[in-house]
Design a protein around this motif. Structure first.
Motif, PDB file in Angstrom:
ATOM      1  N   ALA A  91       3.079  10.841  -2.674  1.00 54.20           N
ATOM      2  CA  ALA A  91       2.514  12.290  -2.749  1.00 54.20           C
ATOM      3  C   ALA A  91       0.950  11.454  -2.637  1.00 54.20           C
ATOM      4  N   GLY A  92       0.740  10.712  -2.760  1.00 51.01           N
ATOM      5  CA  GLY A  92      -0.548   9.999  -2.069  1.00 51.01           C
ATOM      6  C   GLY A  92      -1.020  10.472  -0.655  1.00 51.01           C
ATOM      7  N   LEU A  93       0.143   9.881   0.074  1.00 49.76           N
ATOM      8  CA  LEU A  93       0.375  10.378   1.474  1.00 49.76           C
ATOM      9  C   LEU A  93      -0.351  11.962   1.802  1.00 49.76           C
ATOM     10  N   GLU A  94       0.409  12.478   1.254  1.00 51.86           N
ATOM     11  CA  GLU A  94       0.431  13.508   1.196  1.00 51.86           C
ATOM     12  C   GLU A  94      -0.565  14.481   0.996  1.00 51.86           C
ATOM     13  N   ALA A  95      -1.526  13.683  -0.113  1.00 48.23           N
ATOM     14  CA  ALA A  95      -2.475  13.879  -0.656  1.00 48.23           C
ATOM     15  C   ALA A  95      -3.203  14.158   0.438  1.00 48.23           C
ATOM     16  N   LEU A  96      -3.381  13.056   1.461  1.00 44.62           N
ATOM     17  CA  LEU A  96      -4.222  13.076   2.375  1.00 44.62           C
ATOM     18  C   LEU A  96      -4.393  13.577   3.694  1.00 44.62           C
ATOM     19  N   ALA A  97      -3.160  14.420   3.570  1.00 42.48           N
ATOM     20  CA  ALA A  97      -2.502  14.745   5.149  1.00 42.48           C
ATOM     21  C   ALA A  97      -3.695  15.798   5.274  1.00 42.48           C
ATOM     22  N   GLY A  98      -4.141  16.512   4.591  1.00 37.77           N
ATOM     23  CA  GLY A  98      -5.699  17.394   5.277  1.00 37.77           C
ATOM     24  C   GLY A  98      -6.337  16.530   6.095  1.00 37.77           C
ATOM     25  N   MET A  99      -6.819  15.725   5.445  1.00 40.23           N
ATOM     26  CA  MET A  99      -8.512  14.681   6.332  1.00 40.23           C
ATOM     27  C   MET A  99      -7.612  13.820   7.557  1.00 40.23           C
ATOM     28  N   ALA A 100      -6.333  13.452   7.009  1.00 38.86           N
ATOM     29  CA  ALA A 100      -5.689  12.415   8.199  1.00 38.86           C
ATOM     30  C   ALA A 100      -6.389  10.851   8.487  1.00 38.86           C
ATOM     31  N   PRO A 101      -6.681  10.186   8.216  1.00 39.25           N
ATOM     32  CA  PRO A 101      -6.761   9.042   8.018  1.00 39.25           C
ATOM     33  C   PRO A 101      -6.763   8.699  10.140  1.00 39.25           C
ATOM     34  N   GLU A 102      -6.775   7.532  10.516  1.00 38.50           N
ATOM     35  CA  GLU A 102      -6.085   7.165  11.425  1.00 38.50           C
ATOM     36  C   GLU A 102      -5.564   6.511  10.830  1.00 38.50           C
ATOM     37  N   TYR A 103      -5.783   5.391   9.260  1.00 41.72           N
ATOM     38  CA  TYR A 103      -4.854   4.287   9.073  1.00 41.72           C
ATOM     39  C   TYR A 103      -4.709   4.268   7.643  1.00 41.72           C
ATOM     40  N   VAL A 104      -3.911   3.988   6.789  1.00 45.98           N
ATOM     41  CA  VAL A 104      -3.681   3.548   5.126  1.00 45.98           C
ATOM     42  C   VAL A 104      -3.525   2.113   5.457  1.00 45.98           C
ATOM     43  N   LEU A 105      -3.953   1.823   3.745  1.00 47.56           N
ATOM     44  CA  LEU A 105      -3.578   0.372   3.439  1.00 47.56           C
ATOM     45  C   LEU A 105      -3.290   0.875   1.987  1.00 47.56           C
ATOM     46  N   ILE A 106      -1.989   0.808   1.434  1.00 50.38           N
ATOM     47  CA  ILE A 106      -1.610   0.944   0.502  1.00 50.38           C
ATOM     48  C   ILE A 106      -1.172  -0.612   0.140  1.00 50.38           C
ATOM     49  N   HIS A 107      -1.646  -0.574  -1.707  1.00 48.96           N
ATOM     50  CA  HIS A 107      -1.862  -1.376  -2.260  1.00 48.96           C
ATOM     51  C   HIS A 107      -1.352  -1.256  -3.472  1.00 48.96           C
ATOM     52  N   ASP A 108      -0.848  -2.374  -4.323  1.00 48.33           N
ATOM     53  CA  ASP A 108      -1.037  -2.643  -5.835  1.00 48.33           C
ATOM     54  C   ASP A 108      -1.964  -2.849  -6.636  1.00 48.33           C
ATOM     55  N   GLY A 109      -2.605  -1.280  -7.700  1.00 47.42           N
ATOM     56  CA  GLY A 109      -3.757  -1.142  -8.232  1.00 47.42           C
ATOM     57  C   GLY A 109      -3.528  -2.319  -8.713  1.00 47.42           C
ATOM     58  N   ALA A 110      -2.756  -3.086  -9.064  1.00 46.54           N
ATOM     59  CA  ALA A 110      -2.261  -4.144 -10.160  1.00 46.54           C
ATOM     60  C   ALA A 110      -2.888  -5.692  -9.667  1.00 46.54           C
ATOM     61  N   ARG A 111      -3.095  -5.551  -8.281  1.00 42.94           N
ATOM     62  CA  ARG A 111      -3.364  -6.941  -7.614  1.00 42.94           C
ATOM     63  C   ARG A 111      -4.915  -6.241  -7.454  1.00 42.94           C
ATOM     64  N   PRO A 112      -5.192  -7.249  -8.221  1.00 48.89           N
ATOM     65  CA  PRO A 112      -6.813  -6.944  -8.050  1.00 48.89           C
ATOM     66  C   PRO A 112      -7.767  -8.125  -7.214  1.00 48.89           C
ATOM     67  N   LEU A 113      -7.011  -9.610  -6.910  1.00 44.57           N
ATOM     68  CA  LEU A 113      -7.964 -10.444  -6.100  1.00 44.57           C
ATOM     69  C   LEU A 113      -7.505 -10.113  -5.289  1.00 44.57           C
ATOM     70  N   VAL A 114      -6.966  -9.093  -4.749  1.00 48.67           N
ATOM     71  CA  VAL A 114      -7.208  -9.327  -2.816  1.00 48.67           C
ATOM     72  C   VAL A 114      -8.859  -9.550  -2.617  1.00 48.67           C
ATOM     73  N   PRO A 115      -8.940 -11.088  -1.350  1.00 49.52           N
ATOM     74  CA  PRO A 115      -9.605 -11.110  -0.457  1.00 49.52           C
ATOM     75  C   PRO A 115      -9.707  -9.858   0.574  1.00 49.52           C
TER      76      PRO A 115
END
Length: 387
Positions: A91-115
């Motif tokens: 669903a998130g990727l489809e929502a981004l399809a119109g703007m078509a970024p070059e890269y996407v980083l998919i990350h868990d909302g419950a991983r708050p300490l990503v450096p």
């Protein structure tokens, strides 16, 4: 890699997180004074390599999300998720399809300490690979268990890694892979990518990049945040005399009494003392400097405003409140029956777990102005950790 690729962070936060125990979903639980999800969003929204951030959320959490995300840069309007993580990501990727970024980083909302280093490494890896997986190589001996729950054969750990997020991809490739994977159930986005023939490079993860699943994980994350910080301690003391009235306000709780307390605000000696203790720990003066008694604006004001302001100043300085210890000194009214409510009210204002708030009461054995029943005194100590 192009010098400035358009990179979107897709934060998956539509889950319900039941293993964290009763209460709000885990991504909205408080972690050192801030919702878990806010810390996750902040890590990406403030990273110079990220162009935009899209969160995928549960429809029931829209108000909680707006509170958690308030004021952060680069955020797009959130997207509603699906019944599974895979459906939410699609669903998130489809929502981004119109703007078509070059890269996407998919990350868990419950991983708050990503450096920030890990985010940078994942982006850099996409210059030469279609996908990248943050992961940590296994170093412990791995064993199977027997049917009786005893130690069984050793499993060869060479080549085994623990997967984390971000899982990063060239956008068009992972969008196509998810579209082709509809109707199938994969454990993560790398599995979706591999099923589509995408080669995914391994990126060295981080031991602190933990996923919040249980209440114990929240405690562990808080310990990580506090680790190596500059510990500060502040004290506060306040006194108010009795006057006409039929109740007093103490620690945000209305306590019936034969007198009231006299003061410019609601004369809550407990909250005033805690406020001064927090201000003292961050070197921000005292309550009178922030809320002058000469200013009619504060006449009769509820003292939770003062305490919330002190907590906000502490957060702005990067300080987490570790604990608060308050002693109320009076002969009457009896404090004991109200201690639980007082602790809870302070914990709510400061967004702390209850175990980090102490409220006690004592008398002066009939000595002094408190012993003569002329008023109430309060003494507080607050410990903060500056990260």
């Amino acid at each position: 890699m192009r010098e400035n690729p358009r990179v979107t962070a897709l934060i998956v936060a539509a889950g319900r997180g039941s293993r964290a125990g009763p209460g709000a979903p885990k991504q909205y639980r408080q972690l050192a004074g801030e919702p878990v999800l806010r810390r996750t969003l902040t890590a990406f929204a403030t990273h110079p390599g990220i162009s935009s951030v899209l969160a995928v959320i549960h429809e029931d959490d829209r108000d909680a999300y707006e509170d958690a995300a308030a004021g952060l840069p680069k955020l797009m309007s959130p997207c509603p998720g699906g019944a599974t993580r895979q459906a939410s990501v699609k669903a998130g990727l489809e929502a981004l399809a119109g703007m078509a970024p070059e890269y996407v980083l998919i990350h868990d909302g419950a991983r708050p300490l990503v450096p920030a280093r890990l985010i940078t490494d994942c982006i850099a890896t996409l210059a030469d690979h279609v996908g990248a997986l943050a992961a940590i190589a296994l170093t412990d001996t791995i064993r199977r268990t027997t049917g009786k729950g005893c130690a069984g054969e050793t499993v060869d750990r060479s080549g085994l890694w623990r997967a984390q997020t971000p899982q990063a991809f060239r956008f068009s490739a992972i969008l196509d892979a998810h579209r082709r994977a509809s109707g199938k159930d994969y454990t993560d986005d790398v599995a979706v990518a591999c099923a589509a023939g995408i080669e995914v490079a391994m990126v060295e993860g981080d031991e602190d990049n933990i996923k919040i699943t249980s209440a114990e994980d929240l405690k562990r994350a808080e310990r990580i945040l506090m680790r190596g910080g500059d510990t500060r301690t502040g004290t506060g003391f306040d006194v108010h005399r009795f006057g006409p009235g039929d109740h007093v306000w103490l620690c945000g709780v209305k306590v019936p009494h034969e007198f009231g307390l006299v003061g410019h605000s609601d004369a809550d000696a407990g909250l005033h003392a805690v406020t001064d203790a927090i201000l003292g720990a961050i070197g921000a003066g005292d309550i009178g400097q922030h809320f002058p008694p000469s200013d009619p604006k504060w006449k009769g004001a509820s003292s939770d405003i003062f305490l919330a302001h002190a907590a906000k100043l502490a957060k702005e300085q990067g300080a987490a409140i570790s604990n608060v210890d308050l002693t109320l000194i009076c002969e009457r009214p009896k404090i004991g029956p109200h201690v639980s409510a007082m602790r809870q009210r302070i914990a709510d204002i400061l967004a702390l777990e209850l175990a980090r708030v102490s409220v006690k009461a004592t008398t002066t054995e009939g000595l002094g102005f408190t012993g003569r029943g002329e008023g109430i005194a309060a003494q507080a100590l607050a410990t903060l950790v500056l990260r």
